[in-house]
Design an enzyme around this catalytic site. Sequence first.
Site, PDB file in Angstrom:
ATOM      1  N   GLY A  50       1.076  -1.071  -0.012  1.00 30.71           N
ATOM      2  CA  GLY A  50      -0.059   0.066  -0.125  1.00 30.71           C
ATOM      3  C   GLY A  50       1.034   1.190  -0.004  1.00 30.71           C
ATOM      4  O   GLY A  50       1.994   1.173   0.290  1.00 30.71           O
ATOM      5  N   GLN A  55       2.973   9.872   1.640  1.00 30.63           N
ATOM      6  CA  GLN A  55       4.400   9.320   1.543  1.00 30.63           C
ATOM      7  C   GLN A  55       4.960   9.651   0.501  1.00 30.63           C
ATOM      8  O   GLN A  55       6.252   9.555   0.376  1.00 30.63           O
ATOM      9  CB  GLN A  55       4.057   7.746   1.332  1.00 30.63           C
ATOM     10  N   CYS A  95       6.138  -0.505   7.115  1.00 29.48           N
ATOM     11  CA  CYS A  95       5.662   0.859   6.259  1.00 29.48           C
ATOM     12  C   CYS A  95       6.790   1.270   5.374  1.00 29.48           C
ATOM     13  O   CYS A  95       7.911   1.384   5.557  1.00 29.48           O
ATOM     14  CB  CYS A  95       5.488   2.039   7.124  1.00 29.48           C
ATOM     15  N   LEU A  96       6.289   1.680   4.123  1.00 30.96           N
ATOM     16  CA  LEU A  96       7.377   2.189   3.194  1.00 30.96           C
ATOM     17  C   LEU A  96       8.161   3.400   3.590  1.00 30.96           C
ATOM     18  O   LEU A  96       9.182   3.517   3.050  1.00 30.96           O
ATOM     19  CB  LEU A  96       6.921   2.435   1.590  1.00 30.96           C
ATOM     20  N   HIS A 137      -4.253   0.920   7.808  1.00 30.49           N
ATOM     21  CA  HIS A 137      -2.893   1.344   7.843  1.00 30.49           C
ATOM     22  C   HIS A 137      -2.780   2.700   6.826  1.00 30.49           C
ATOM     23  O   HIS A 137      -2.343   3.536   7.522  1.00 30.49           O
ATOM     24  CB  HIS A 137      -1.876   0.419   7.174  1.00 30.49           C
ATOM     25  N   GLU A 138      -3.445   2.583   5.598  1.00 30.64           N
ATOM     26  CA  GLU A 138      -3.152   3.613   4.756  1.00 30.64           C
ATOM     27  C   GLU A 138      -4.102   4.778   5.221  1.00 30.64           C
ATOM     28  O   GLU A 138      -3.782   5.969   4.880  1.00 30.64           O
ATOM     29  CB  GLU A 138      -3.674   3.158   3.238  1.00 30.64           C
ATOM     30  N   HIS A 141      -2.410   6.847   7.636  1.00 28.33           N
ATOM     31  CA  HIS A 141      -1.531   7.934   6.618  1.00 28.33           C
ATOM     32  C   HIS A 141      -2.201   9.115   6.395  1.00 28.33           C
ATOM     33  O   HIS A 141      -1.592  10.412   6.601  1.00 28.33           O
ATOM     34  CB  HIS A 141      -0.966   7.384   5.484  1.00 28.33           C
TER      35      HIS A 141
HETATM   36 ZN    ZN Z   1       2.735   3.252   5.681  1.00 30.18          ZN
END
Ligand code: ZN
Length: 182
Positions: A50, A55, A95-96, A137-138, A141
């Site tokens: 995701g 991000q 997480c990226l 999760h997204e 963000h």
């Molecule tokens: Zn993340």
Amino acid sequence: MAANPLPTRIDNNPDPRLRQVCEPITKFDDRLAALAQRMIELMRQGNGVGLAGPQIGVCRRIFVSNPTGEPADSLVFVNPELVDLTGSVEAEEGCLSLPDIRVVMRRARRCRIRARHVTGEPFEMEAENLLARIWQHETDHLDGRLIIDRMNPTDRIANRKKIAELEAAYARTARRKKPLTA
Ligand code: ZN
């Protein structure tokens, strides 16, 4: 907005743009479709499941998800809203924007999502387990929340060094970006 180039990289914590509450998207144009496509590419490059707007420095309510890595499973959610969250299950998340950090998170096991396609057309979907977890999760963000906000004591200790390294790396980059004043 002709001149603004599409984002090319994923920002890491503690970039302050990861902490903003994002604004809804109001313009459903070609540029939005191109942004969504770029987000899918960056998610794939990062081997992520995701990726959310903040991000990549875009403080707008948009995210993409893909739980399998198969191109056909990539989905785009604009102005998403989670409803009917039920059940409760713990699992490890990454997480990226937090490379090499893992956090055990308790999430709803199942949920529905109401969102718009890049065309502006509304749709609704339901998911459980991994996909429901990605959506939660997204969505976090989009409200400026990260998995390191809810670490248990064990994860806090395990990730302390990695978080400090990210902070140091960010400080170095921020210094380089400062304009010359001489
Ligand atoms: Zn993340």
